[in-house]
Design a protein around this motif. Structure first.
Motif, PDB file in Angstrom:
ATOM      1  N   SER A   1       1.038  -1.294   0.038  1.00  0.00           N
ATOM      2  CA  SER A   1       0.058  -0.052  -0.073  1.00  0.00           C
ATOM      3  C   SER A   1       0.782   1.431   0.040  1.00  0.00           C
ATOM      4  N   ARG A   2       2.002   1.129   0.091  1.00  0.00           N
ATOM      5  CA  ARG A   2       2.991   2.334   0.415  1.00  0.00           C
ATOM      6  C   ARG A   2       2.853   3.458  -0.842  1.00  0.00           C
ATOM      7  N   SER A   3       2.867   2.905  -2.065  1.00  0.00           N
ATOM      8  CA  SER A   3       2.955   3.793  -3.197  1.00  0.00           C
ATOM      9  C   SER A   3       1.495   4.708  -3.278  1.00  0.00           C
ATOM     10  N   PHE A   4       0.588   3.866  -2.884  1.00  0.00           N
ATOM     11  CA  PHE A   4      -0.818   4.551  -2.812  1.00  0.00           C
ATOM     12  C   PHE A   4      -0.689   5.788  -1.646  1.00  0.00           C
ATOM     13  N   LEU A   5      -0.082   5.407  -0.706  1.00  0.00           N
ATOM     14  CA  LEU A   5      -0.166   6.123   0.479  1.00  0.00           C
ATOM     15  C   LEU A   5       0.734   7.315   0.230  1.00  0.00           C
ATOM     16  N   SER A   6       1.746   7.031  -0.553  1.00  0.00           N
ATOM     17  CA  SER A   6       2.620   8.025  -0.763  1.00  0.00           C
ATOM     18  C   SER A   6       2.077   9.514  -1.878  1.00  0.00           C
ATOM     19  N   ARG A   7       1.249   8.698  -2.781  1.00  0.00           N
ATOM     20  CA  ARG A   7       0.434   9.549  -3.769  1.00  0.00           C
ATOM     21  C   ARG A   7      -0.321  10.356  -2.824  1.00  0.00           C
ATOM     22  N   LEU A   8      -1.145   9.883  -1.699  1.00  0.00           N
ATOM     23  CA  LEU A   8      -2.078  10.548  -1.055  1.00  0.00           C
ATOM     24  C   LEU A   8      -1.111  11.583  -0.217  1.00  0.00           C
ATOM     25  N   GLU A   9      -0.028  11.394   0.281  1.00  0.00           N
ATOM     26  CA  GLU A   9       0.922  12.417   1.092  1.00  0.00           C
ATOM     27  C   GLU A   9       1.256  13.471   0.061  1.00  0.00           C
ATOM     28  N   GLU A  10       1.036  13.296  -1.374  1.00  0.00           N
ATOM     29  CA  GLU A  10       1.484  14.395  -2.118  1.00  0.00           C
ATOM     30  C   GLU A  10       0.329  15.435  -2.289  1.00  0.00           C
ATOM     31  N   GLN A  11      -0.809  15.265  -1.546  1.00  0.00           N
ATOM     32  CA  GLN A  11      -1.860  16.100  -1.510  1.00  0.00           C
ATOM     33  C   GLN A  11      -2.764  15.954  -2.606  1.00  0.00           C
ATOM     34  N   LYS A  12      -2.815  14.664  -3.105  1.00  0.00           N
ATOM     35  CA  LYS A  12      -3.777  14.556  -4.360  1.00  0.00           C
ATOM     36  C   LYS A  12      -5.076  13.698  -3.819  1.00  0.00           C
TER      37      LYS A  12
END
Length: 769
Positions: A589-600
């Protein structure tokens, strides 16, 4: 059919030649006749016929009459008789299957290679042959039964049998269908054996007649409404099924709140077999059972089965009814059964005698696995292989449902259309500003979360907060309770609360008016299938499937306008062990979480592809070990590899009994009965089982509702409750710690040690663990 009836008449003719009892006051003739079913295959008839033949011994008959209290074996001797009388007449597969069933019918299903071996590995054939060869011992059996036995050299018979069995294993590699057939024959034998003894009659499988109950309910409920997405969804499912009636496994993947439960029941009604509905947790069972009971009114009585359900013993007059109903409920029998996924998995994979009894009741049924993503991803491959074979062999239809559907490698029939995911855009996922994923930001993330919740409370009535650990959930709950936030009622929901209090919280939130202000702080137990609706949510970083399930509680009923898309905020960890809790699921799930953390922001309508990619990215279980166990029909090893390793994972937990004075009286009563039961074990078996039933009933009625499963380390850290250790209440249950109820707090349940240390000056009557 004619040949089968001819064989049946032949078997019944043989039965009538027997003249001894199988149980106290029960003749072997009646017992076996009551076990036979119209659809039994020849091997099933033979196994039922032979399973108790060694009870014909003089010693065993004396024991049944109460003249002898010694223990005498009969399963091994009966299996030897089966081998002698059927050697060369049935195929090797059936021989192994039959011997396993007869040998194990009073114990767990063992590995096939353990045939004729004691638990310590020593051979048991020789002693069984010696018992059978004793002069005058088996005069109750007709002489023809020993013609073949007596023509063989008794000294060589043991060696000959071992040689033949070794030859079977040398020439045979078992397939999954062989292993399932072994389990099913075993289940057929022990189910009908037990039912015959309990009821004194044959079990009759009825055909459920639903008469359009669910269809009528749907019409009455939605007739006055304009056609909507739910109607379109339900109609499309039923139409797709009509075009695929020859299929046995169906998949329904659809967004939360689209009425999957009612749709699946209408589908099962159309299929026309008995229904078994299996969600993952007991809270959903209670909810679904109550809904079905309301729909069915007095037409069909749905049965609810989980580890805490019981049938009360009213009086001696109802004892026979109680025993029969208790047995049928424990074996998942009924026209409509609502039970847990655990019960279904135990029927499929456990080798315990009581669990294996259930699989016979699954035939000719429709099994709805709700929230199928709750199954451990490590067993998905073997699960789909298993249900594919079961569906072919025993006319079982499976309906697999979820809003976050796992990836199946099999070509199951998909009834749902992905377009229904496009119809909903009720929520969006958004990273909580300034929070960070790294573990060194725990304290900062907690402060950001609290500030955001308090700010959100100014414009939202119902707020959901989901944490990864019980300790952090309790801590956030206490912080909010201690804060100056007086506008909202603060509630908590964790597994450290008694089930009664958890259900009260769920019902309170569910029944609250639209304008009532509530903040619910929960662990992930809120995720799967609980029908609650919140204006906004907060979710600690977790696997994609868990995040989406939590999102399904935000704007669930879609009552807000389209321009008011609600938000589930994802925030960086405030729990110390998030990585360990979720393992590979979190890594993927980390890539998904990273995408969210980028404010998208990610909207609900875009979720489906993310979920599919997530489940495809999970590592598949290495099935080589299981395949090896299947090839040798190693039932006990399969149980350990699948059931104990992934399904029954309680090795780090202990049972904590929250006792008040009244319930502690029952605790002592059970201990007294347990002692009495022990004394009767070798004296009076009927009395032994009667006491056992009473213990089971009292345990489930007075003890089980007051038990909380807690981490072993929390028990060890306990300092402020009465830490008395009760030895096995009764022996079939775990050891249980007893805690005085004065140390239990209804709001948080059993407070974790660090929570009590932080808030002991502010909160009273909270237990320490």
């Amino acid at each position: 059919m004619g040949d089968k009836n001819k064989k049946r008449r032949k078997n019944i003719k043989y039965i009538s030649m027997l003249n001894f009892n199988s149980h106290p006051n029960i003749s072997i003739n009646e017992h076996i006749k009551n076990m036979l079913q119209n659809d039994d295959e020849e091997i099933e008839l033979k196994v039922k016929y032979f399973h108790d033949l060694a009870k014909a011994s003089v010693e065993f008959q004396k024991k049944l009459c109460g003249e002898d209290n010694k223990n005498y074996s009969h399963a091994i001797e009966s299996a030897v008789l089966f081998f002698i009388m059927n050697d060369g007449e049935i195929n090797p597969d059936d021989m192994i299957t039959a011997l396993l069933a007869i040998l194990c019918h009073h114990t767990r299903l063992k590995d096939a290679k353990q045939i004729f071996k004691h638990d310590d590995g020593s051979e048991a054939i020789s002693s069984a042959i010696d018992n059978l060869g004793r002069e005058k011992t088996f005069d109750n059996l007709p002489a023809e039964y020993f013609d073949k036995f007596n023509t063989l050299n008794k000294n060589n018979l043991s060696e000959y049998m071992q040689k033949q069995i070794r030859k079977i294993f040398r020439d045979k590699k078992f397939l999954l269908k062989d292993v399932i057939k072994q389990r099913f024959l075993f289940s057929n034998l022990i189910f009908n054996d037990k039912y015959s003894v309990i009821s004194g009659e044959r079990f009759h499988f009825g055909s459920p007649y639903f008469n359009g109950i669910f269809k009528e309910h749907i019409v009455n409920k939605y007739l006055a409404d304009k056609p909507n997405i739910r109607d379109d969804f339900r109609n499309s499912i039923l139409e797709k099924y009509s075009a695929n009636k020859d299929k046995k496994i169906f998949v329904i993947s659809a967004p939360t709140g689209i009425s999957k439960t009612l749709t699946s029941l209408a589908l099962a009604e159309q299929i026309g077999k008995k229904i078994i509905f299996a969600p993952p947790i007991t809270a959903i069972i209670d909810q679904v059972h109550d809904d079905i009971k309301m729909i069915c009114a007095d037409k069909i009585e749905p049965i609810k089965i989980h580890h805490k359900t019981f049938i009360d013993i009213d009086n001696d007059e109802n004892k026979e009814r109680y025993n029969k109903e208790k047995f049928l409920s424990e074996t998942l029998h009924g026209d409509i059964v609502v039970t847990t996924q655990w019960q279904i998995m135990s029927a499929l994979f456990s080798n315990k005698n009581s669990d294996c009894t259930k699989i016979y009741s699954l035939k000719n049924s429709t099994i709805i696995i709700d929230e199928v993503q709750s199954l451990p991803y490590q067993i998905i491959n073997i699960f789909e292989d298993y249900i594919e074979e079961l569906s072919k062999l025993y006319n079982i239809t499976f309906v697999l449902m979820s809003a976050t559907m796992p990836h199946f490698s099999k070509d199951f029939c998909i009834l749902s259309d992905d377009k229904f995911f496009d119809c909903y855009n009720r929520y969006k996922l958004e990273w909580l500003k300034d929070s960070r994923m790294s573990k060194d930001a725990i304290e900062k993330n907690q402060n950001i979360l609290i500030e955001s919740i308090i700010k959100s409370a100014k414009k939202n009535n119902k707020i959901l907060v989901v944490l990864n650990q019980i300790a952090t959930a309790q801590e956030i709950f206490m912080i909010l309770k201690k804060s100056k936030l007086k506008s909202h009622k603060i509630l908590s929901l964790t597994t450290y609360m008694l089930e009664e209090h958890r259900n009260e919280v769920i019902q309170y939130v569910k029944n609250a008016s639209k304008n009532e202000k509530i903040i619910l702080v929960s662990t992930q137990s809120i995720e799967a299938g609980v029908d609650l609706d919140f204006d906004v949510g907060y979710r600690e970083i977790a696997p994609v499937s868990s995040i989406i399930q939590t999102a399904g509680r935000v704007n669930r009923h879609g009552l807000n306008n389209d321009d008011e898309i609600r938000t589930l905020f994802i925030f960086g960890t405030i729990s110390e062990y998030t990585n360990k809790i979720y393992g590979d699921m979190f890594v993927v799930s980390r890539s998904f979480l990273s995408r969210l953390e980028e404010q998208k922001s990610i909207f609900e309508k875009d979720i489906l592809n993310i979920v599919k990619a997530y489940f495809k990215g999970l590592p598949s279980n290495d099935s080589r070990i299981v395949e090896e166990y299947i090839s040798t029909a190693a039932h006990e090893k399969i149980h350990k590899e699948i059931f104990e390793k992934y399904i029954e994972v309680d090795e780090f937990k202990e049972s904590l009994y929250v006792a008040d004075e009244e319930n502690e009286i029952w605790c002592h009563k059970i201990l007294e009965l347990y002692q009495q039961r022990y004394l009767e074990k070798n004296q009076n078996r009927d009395k032994f089982f009667e006491i056992n039933d009473m213990i089971d009933c009292l345990f489930k009625k007075y003890i089980a509702p007051n038990i909380v499963k807690v981490a072993k380390k929390d028990i060890c850290n306990a300092s402020s409750f009465n830490k008395r250790y009760c030895s096995k209440i009764p022996s079939s249950y775990d050891n249980i710690y007893v805690m005085n109820k004065e140390y239990y707090n209804k709001d948080v349940g059993i407070a974790k040690k660090n929570v009590m240390e932080k808030f002991q000056d502010d909160v009273t009557d909270i237990s320490v663990s």
